[in-house]
Write a protein that holds these residues in place. Structure first.
Motif, PDB file in Angstrom:
ATOM      1  N   TYR A  58      34.745  41.832  28.354  1.00 14.31           N
ATOM      2  CA  TYR A  58      34.609  40.428  27.962  1.00 14.31           C
ATOM      3  C   TYR A  58      34.522  40.298  26.449  1.00 14.31           C
ATOM      4  O   TYR A  58      35.210  39.462  25.830  1.00 14.31           O
ATOM      5  N   LEU A 179      33.995  33.265  36.795  1.00 16.39           N
ATOM      6  CA  LEU A 179      34.674  33.916  35.682  1.00 16.39           C
ATOM      7  C   LEU A 179      35.821  33.061  35.155  1.00 16.39           C
ATOM      8  O   LEU A 179      36.114  33.063  33.956  1.00 16.39           O
ATOM      9  N   ALA A 180      36.459  32.299  36.032  1.00 17.27           N
ATOM     10  CA  ALA A 180      37.531  31.396  35.612  1.00 17.27           C
ATOM     11  C   ALA A 180      37.004  30.364  34.624  1.00 17.27           C
ATOM     12  O   ALA A 180      37.608  30.113  33.575  1.00 17.27           O
ATOM     13  N   PHE A 183      35.894  32.050  31.232  1.00 19.55           N
ATOM     14  CA  PHE A 183      37.053  32.378  30.399  1.00 19.55           C
ATOM     15  C   PHE A 183      37.697  31.120  29.834  1.00 19.55           C
ATOM     16  O   PHE A 183      38.156  31.099  28.689  1.00 19.55           O
ATOM     17  N   TYR A 197      41.853  30.199  32.983  1.00 17.30           N
ATOM     18  CA  TYR A 197      41.236  29.939  34.280  1.00 17.30           C
ATOM     19  C   TYR A 197      41.870  30.835  35.348  1.00 17.30           C
ATOM     20  O   TYR A 197      41.165  31.469  36.145  1.00 17.30           O
ATOM     21  N   GLY A 200      40.823  34.518  34.751  1.00 15.75           N
ATOM     22  CA  GLY A 200      39.433  34.728  35.120  1.00 15.75           C
ATOM     23  C   GLY A 200      39.216  34.659  36.622  1.00 15.75           C
ATOM     24  O   GLY A 200      38.458  35.447  37.185  1.00 15.75           O
ATOM     25  N   TYR A 201      39.915  33.732  37.282  1.00  9.64           N
ATOM     26  CA  TYR A 201      39.706  33.554  38.716  1.00  9.64           C
ATOM     27  C   TYR A 201      40.123  34.807  39.492  1.00  9.64           C
ATOM     28  O   TYR A 201      39.362  35.321  40.322  1.00  9.64           O
ATOM     29  N   GLY A 204      37.959  37.870  38.577  1.00  2.00           N
ATOM     30  CA  GLY A 204      36.658  37.751  39.230  1.00  2.00           C
ATOM     31  C   GLY A 204      36.753  38.028  40.721  1.00  2.00           C
ATOM     32  O   GLY A 204      35.881  38.686  41.311  1.00  2.00           O
TER      33      GLY A 204
END
Length: 292
Positions: A58, A179-180, A183, A197, A200-201, A204
């Motif tokens: 990250y 996480l979406a 991010f 998004y 991240g999605y 995650g």
């Protein structure tokens, strides 16, 4: 991100060390050490024990997008003063965000553990919460959006696991959602927001599913919830690998649309080699063989 006991120390977003150039490996270690040092500075020496490869990823992603790494500095390891190391210098708040993310994630994980652990484990968990609750409040004050999304994730996860009809997709959604949104906070426009998004999605979602796959045997023995051992459908190696491959492929497609300015070789290594290697080891252990 979803942290089990091993993940608090290590994490799943790892490099393939043997395939990195020497200078890339040194840069990766420098970011890891830089984040470790910053966590101790922002919170406490003890929070450094919660440092994971996931939060290092990250921090590196944030530094790459913002191009905020301004070189490296020689120093000594906090845990072993006799050991020399390098620290990646960052002029923005990338380390600060990653430190807050780590502290907040561990806090909510500890809260969740109170309902699942045995008597003596709960005593230890309550003791750790005395410290992490203070650090979480400090982190949440500085980054309320990060705290909100992680808090929302824990609530959504509990609701999903309580649902008797919970599917693999339902179980993985909360981590992907969290996480979406975390991010997407880095996006400068609507187009970038959609890309961050999506990345991240699915990243995650992959983290949740590979963790679930890693815990299958343990969860079977303890009768814990696991989306791959639901009562309605028996898990298979093919089902697990298919779900993981789908998430990893879609995450990589979105990653390729992000304007990666620095550390490209390292981040590519993680997405193309490190994560698949971790996945192969996990799924190989499930079937008692080696999928590599």
């Amino acid at each position: 991100m979803v942290y089990n006991k091993e993940q608090i120390v290590f994490g799943y977003l790892q490099i393939q060390k043997s395939e990195l150039l020497v200078r890339e490996l040194e840069a990766y270690k420098s970011v890891y050490c830089g984040l470790c040092k910053h966590m101790g500075k922002d919170y406490s020496f003890l929070t450094r024990l919660s440092l994971s490869y996931d939060c290092t990823f990250y921090a590196m992603l944030l530094m790459s997008v913002s191009r905020s790494c301004k070189g490296f500095k020689d120093g000594r390891c906090t845990f072993n003063p006799l050991k020399k190391c390098k620290f990646a210098l960052c002029e923005s708040d990338c380390y600060s965000k990653a430190s807050a993310f780590s502290v907040i994630s561990v806090f909510y994980k500890l809260k969740d553990d109170l309902a699942d652990e045995g008597f003596f484990r709960r005593i230890l968990t309550r003791f750790l919460l005395l410290f992490f609750s203070h650090w979480q409040k400090k982190a949440a004050k500085k980054y309320p959006d990060i705290d909100k999304y992680i808090s929302d994730m824990t609530t959504m996860q509990a609701e999903a696991e309580a649902d008797t009809n919970c599917s693999v997709d339902m179980a993985a959604h909360p981590t992907g959602y969290m996480l979406a949104n975390v991010f997407a906070l880095e996006a400068e426009n609507d187009t970038d927001k959609r890309v961050f998004y999506e990345f991240g999605y699915h990243l995650g979602r992959w983290i949740y599913l590979v963790d679930a796959a890693d815990d299958i045997e343990k969860d079977k023995k303890k009768n814990n919830f696991n989306p791959f051992i639901s009562l309605k459908e028996e898990y298979t190696e093919e089902r697990i690998v298919s779900a993981l491959n789908q998430s990893l492929a879609r995450a990589y497609d979105a990653y390729n649309l992000i304007d990666i300015k620095d550390f490209r070789g390292i981040l590519d290594n993680m997405l193309l080699l490190g994560l698949p290697s971790v996945q192969n080891k996990v799924t190989g252990n499930i079937v008692g063989g080696n999928n590599e």
